[in-house]
Structure formats: C-alpha cells, structure tokens
Design an enzyme around this catalytic site. Sequence first.
Site, mmCIF file in Angstrom:
data_model
loop_
_atom_site.group_PDB
_atom_site.id
_atom_site.type_symbol
_atom_site.label_atom_id
_atom_site.label_comp_id
_atom_site.label_asym_id
_atom_site.label_seq_id
_atom_site.Cartn_x
_atom_site.Cartn_y
_atom_site.Cartn_z
ATOM 1 N N TYR A 9 0.891 -1.029 0.158
ATOM 2 C CA TYR A 9 0.010 0.039 0.090
ATOM 3 C C TYR A 9 0.969 1.290 -0.077
ATOM 4 O O TYR A 9 1.462 1.459 0.996
ATOM 5 C CB TYR A 9 -0.824 0.154 1.403
ATOM 6 C CG TYR A 9 -1.800 -0.875 1.295
ATOM 7 C CD1 TYR A 9 -2.023 -1.959 0.108
ATOM 8 C CD2 TYR A 9 -2.645 -1.078 2.595
ATOM 9 C CE1 TYR A 9 -3.022 -3.002 0.246
ATOM 10 C CE2 TYR A 9 -3.602 -2.325 2.574
ATOM 11 C CZ TYR A 9 -3.871 -3.252 1.437
ATOM 12 O OH TYR A 9 -4.639 -4.312 1.592
ATOM 13 N N LEU A 67 -18.013 -3.838 1.093
ATOM 14 C CA LEU A 67 -18.871 -2.891 0.526
ATOM 15 C C LEU A 67 -18.538 -2.921 -1.080
ATOM 16 O O LEU A 67 -19.007 -2.054 -1.586
ATOM 17 C CB LEU A 67 -18.752 -1.336 1.030
ATOM 18 C CG LEU A 67 -18.958 -1.301 2.619
ATOM 19 C CD1 LEU A 67 -18.615 0.101 2.896
ATOM 20 C CD2 LEU A 67 -20.509 -1.686 2.688
ATOM 21 N N ARG A 77 -15.940 -2.375 -2.748
ATOM 22 C CA ARG A 77 -15.144 -1.304 -3.187
ATOM 23 C C ARG A 77 -15.812 -0.046 -3.274
ATOM 24 O O ARG A 77 -15.489 0.611 -4.210
ATOM 25 C CB ARG A 77 -14.351 -1.744 -4.242
ATOM 26 C CG ARG A 77 -13.450 -2.843 -4.352
ATOM 27 C CD ARG A 77 -12.738 -3.070 -5.412
ATOM 28 N NE ARG A 77 -11.860 -4.509 -5.181
ATOM 29 C CZ ARG A 77 -10.658 -4.725 -4.401
ATOM 30 N NH1 ARG A 77 -10.447 -3.877 -3.668
ATOM 31 N NH2 ARG A 77 -10.161 -6.155 -4.437
ATOM 32 N N GLY A 78 -17.102 0.050 -2.511
ATOM 33 C CA GLY A 78 -17.525 0.887 -2.339
ATOM 34 C C GLY A 78 -18.901 1.253 -3.150
ATOM 35 O O GLY A 78 -19.727 1.810 -3.127
ATOM 36 N N PHE A 79 -18.978 -0.024 -4.104
ATOM 37 C CA PHE A 79 -20.410 0.129 -5.171
ATOM 38 C C PHE A 79 -21.456 -0.247 -4.013
ATOM 39 O O PHE A 79 -22.652 0.465 -4.693
ATOM 40 C CB PHE A 79 -19.949 -1.106 -5.932
ATOM 41 C CG PHE A 79 -20.947 -1.015 -7.085
ATOM 42 C CD1 PHE A 79 -20.655 -0.491 -8.479
ATOM 43 C CD2 PHE A 79 -22.173 -1.782 -6.877
ATOM 44 C CE1 PHE A 79 -21.412 -0.483 -9.128
ATOM 45 C CE2 PHE A 79 -23.121 -1.660 -8.104
ATOM 46 C CZ PHE A 79 -23.014 -1.089 -9.285
#
Length: 674
Positions: free
Chosen positions: A400, A552, A554-556
């Site tokens: 990361y 989630l 990836r936010g979707f």
Amino acid sequence: MRYLEAADHAEIYVSHGYPEQTVDLGEIRMNYAVAGDPELPAMLLIPAQTESWWGYEAAMRLLADRYQVYAVDLRGQGRSTWTPGRYSLDIFGGDLVRFIDRVIKRPVVVCGLSSGGVIAAWLSAFAAPGQVRAAVYEDAPLFSSQTDPAVGPSIRQGGGPLFRLWHKWLGPQWSIGDFAGMRAAMGREIPAWMLAALHKMAPAGTGGPPAAPPQDLREYDPEWADAFVSGRATVNCDHESMLRQVKVPVLFTHHFHHVDPDTGQLLGAITDLQVRRARQLIESTGNSFTYREFPGMPHSMHGHDPATYVDTITAWADDLATSPAPVQHGVPSIPPQRHGEDMTLRTHTIGERGLVASVEGLGTMGMTAMYGSPDEAEAIRTVHRAVELGVTMFDTADMYGPFSGEELLGRALKGRPDELIVATKGGGVTLDETGKIVGGPNGSPDYLRACVEGSLRRLGTDHIDLFYLHRVDPGVPVEESFGVLADLVTEGKLRYLGISEASPANIRAAHTVAPLSAVQTEYSLFSRNVEVNGVLDTVRELGIGFVAYAPLGRGFLTGAVRSVQDLPAHDFRRTAPRFADANLEQNLSLLDRIVATADNLGVTTGQLALAWVLAQDGVTAVPGTKRRTWLEQNVAAAAIELDPAPLAGLSAAIPVGAAAGDRYAPMGMASIQE
C-alpha cells in the site's frame, strides 16, 4: 482532464458588475469577485447549486463597507472550470480551503446558501484551525440533502423529481437543452403536490415557472442535479458527524419550507425538526447556534432581499467574539477509546488461537493508494476516530503506497495500547528497497523475512500482531513460505499468522506447518465465491477465523458510484471490470434490489450490505475508508440486527455469481485463487 470555459460560450455568458479574477487550485480553476478594503475583516460567500457568484452582487455592495467580500463560483458556473466526477460537497470544501489559503490568506467568516450553506458547515467543521471565524448557513439543507437522512424527509425523496427533470431536459452546461420540452413535461413528471407548491413559491403575478430560461440555468450544469438526487453530492459528507465537529459560532437562517400534509414530502431546504437537530449537535460542541426564521422569504434571501440579509448577518456578527484559534501542527496524539459512545464496537475471538479484535476493523489501503488522492491529515484523524469508536484491528500491507501505508499507520498509532491489533501483509508483489514493484507474488523465505523486517521498521514496532501471506507464490510451496513465518513467530516478531486469497488446499497446507488464525479474502454481497469454492467450509472446519476485505464491494454497495465518472482520476476502480460500462448497468440493477430493504430499516445500502457480512458465522469485516464520515456509518452498521427473513432476502436478491465482471483486471485475477 476536461474543462468547460465560459470564454467558449460568449453568446450565452453575461458579464456582471464586479471584475472577475481566476485562481488555479489544481483540479479546478475557480473564478471569483472581490469587493471592499483589504484592511477590513474577510468574508467568503458561497453560492447555491444554480447560482454563480453574481447572485451576491447586491449584497456585496452593502457588505463592502464592513468586510472585504469574496464571492466564488464552484461547480462549472460562471467562468469557473469543471472536471467530471467532482460534484461532491467535501471536494468543494477542499477547494475552498485552498482558496482561503492562496487568495484570502487570513481568517474568514463563511456564508453559503443552500448547498453552499452545507459547504459552509463543512468548512466550519473541517477547515484548518484558524481558517474560519464564524459561519452563516443560509437556508441550508442539512440532513435533508442526504441520501438516507437520519432526521426528517430528504430532498432526494421530495425535490428529487425536480432535479431529475433538470438533468433530463436541460442539456450540458452552456446549453439550455429543451426548455420548452421541460416545461411541457412538468405536468407529467412532477407530482401534483410539488407543482402546487412551486406555484406557491413563484413570484407574485408570474403564475409559475418562467417561459424562457433564466440566465442562471443557462450557466448551470445539470450533472449537479443528478449528483444531488443520487446522493453522490453528499456521499462523503455525513451531516450528523459533520455538525458534531463544528468549531465556530453559527447563524442559521430558515426560509420557505413546505411539507405536504398528504404525502409528508418536503419542498424547501429543511424542516423545523431538522433545524432543531442541527442546533442540538452544534451546541453540543460548545459553539453558539443563532436561529433566524423568515417564513415568507424565498430560498435566496441575499438575492430577494439583500438589505435584510446584510442586516441579519452583520447584526449577528457584531455580537460575536471571533478570535481565530491557534493552528495545530504535527500528528495529534492517539485518543482514548470512548466506550460510552453508542457506536462502540463489540469484540470477538478470531479463530481458535486467542486473537481478540473488534468485529469490524479498519482497512487502510485507500489512505495512501489506489482510491484517488491521499489526505494524510484526514487519514490520521480517521484512524483516531476509529480508536474512539472501539475499532481494535487496523489492516495494511507493504504494497500500500508502497510502504507509505505502513508508515502512516505507524505514525497514527504511535504509543498504541496493547489491545489494538495491527495486521499487515507481505509477499503480494515483489518490491525492491525503494518500493518499486519488480515482480509478482514472492513467497520465498528470504524475501518474506525481509518483508517482516521492513514492516516492523515502518510500523515502528518490535512485533506484528497479525501477518498475512498476501498472495500465494505459485513458484514456492506454501509450506516453505510458512516455515519461515513460523520461525518469526518463535522469534517474537510475529504473534498470529494468516493467508490471503488462497485456495482450500493451500489453506490446509499452510495450517499444517504454522497454525493459522485468519484467512482474508474479498467477501460481500457482490463477491460470494468463498461460499461455494470451499474456503468458508475449510476455515470453519479448521477453526480459522475469516476476515472479509472489501465488504462494501469497493464502495459500490454504498450507491456512491453510478458511473465511472464518479471516481477520482487516479482511482484503480476505473480499470476494474465490475465498474466498466459494459458491466455497470447490470450491477446497478442488483444494487437497486436492496434499496427498499434499506429504506424500510432506515439505513443506507452500504450499512445494510455491511450488516449482512457481519451476520455471517465467524466473519470479521475490514471495510476500508480514508474519511471519518464513512467510518462512522460503517461502525453504526455493526449495531444492525438482521432477522432471518431479511437476511435470507438479501442473499436471494444478489445470489452467488450475480455480479457482472471480474473482481480485478487480468493481472490481479492471476494472483488470486478462486
């Protein structure tokens, strides 16, 4: 990056009374006007979504003997430029923080109308200490502008049809689309109660909407309407959390608000109930909340009656002592956990080897990589807020950044208490000493030992609580990889071991050499392969904990992404197959299946999806976020108790394999074992 310029539309653009200036803020070139002596106190005026700076002209003339007044454009209005996907109140707030720093260069009173008032609220909560002295929220849609408001009716539910009409008929900015068609469609596409209220709001004698497009709609970009009704505009701007962090005195002016008695729908910015909630939250911070009600006033007081507007805010400001607060420097110390808060998380044991952590952790990948531009200060505040709320597991990896994710987490958790668990991962890719990716997965013993030593150094610790082999190296038997990791446990450098995105066979092989505490794999309503490929069955059989990353989607599953244009320019999801245009429409239809259930429970779709993951037997979730607003929504999801019927209904609504598109681009898919 695409810019829309007023200079290209001279036949539409109208010049105004004050000369315009422009400042390059990086992602946006913002135009503004200024009036008044620079020796006077500074005031910043923020327009509503259909306004440009020139809506403040009359008020500026009246204010200029008391303040140096700056009025800005934000959203592709006037001569300001615009880039797709930036219609978000927190992004606008960040733009204005830079504007204050670069242009005003001193403490300022911020005043905003409607959505501009919400941005004024954002600035009064999150701007750097000393930037904002006081804030005026002019008929601001607090709570009611949110997709799933905690208090009262929402603009999405009420004013949504009007916003959708604008988006459908007005065409792109600097064109007017089919204005006559829009007028004709109003009777079909706008509810009768709203039409009646709009006629009531129209100026006397006009009989309703204008026959010709007004200038503000010529300069208006209808994507803003779509962002507002879809919730994208406020997706990172939870009002409840924001108002709990206001740091300055507030004046709230409240104008027209109509709640239809038959439907309960709201036309207007905010209800009395929502104003009372805003007062309660702001006063709980120790700041004053002054309320002025003008029931007969249209939405824009500064445009309709600038004299009353100026008299109201100057009289209020005269009573304030608004000395700027000192600027804070450096990384703030880690706060204590606040176990008395309603959202404090419960803990549980992950696996059978004694690893205890909160049922929901915090994924930190987006803080330094992959999801657009990083914001280290907000990332550290998010980690500290997580500690306050009872999050005890923080998940990172050497790749990361690379490396900067571990370094940030090390700074944020410096001096951390023993109950906080830091989990990191290595071997997912081959990194050289500078952090450059020079190869794929690497499970060789020498490389993994170097990974652990590097992670210890970057995290600023003498041991790692939970270390995962990030990906299985197809060229190295997994038994060899875990042989060296078992040695590092014996040496006291690692406490617990895990493996990520591994097949059942490799999970068993690793567990035979060095007993595993956790297996981490993507798991959500959109990614359920572990239910059918043997992974969940294997970990439950062996007594290994299961940690779900990207719960989630990836936010979707939050509903925040309705188009790839909603994503920041450098967001890796722009290359992810599930977000590609070819698959997006099908995936959005799946998401729409759970909206009604979320509405019935009074939660967001993201909270519902996260609650579904947490309801699965033996699962720990690590949703990732880089903002406190999302964090608090995620933590609140842990308190949602789903009965068997809605739980089964959700599973049936988005069955295994229903999502269109792979989880990763081909290179990423090659390194996971599905």
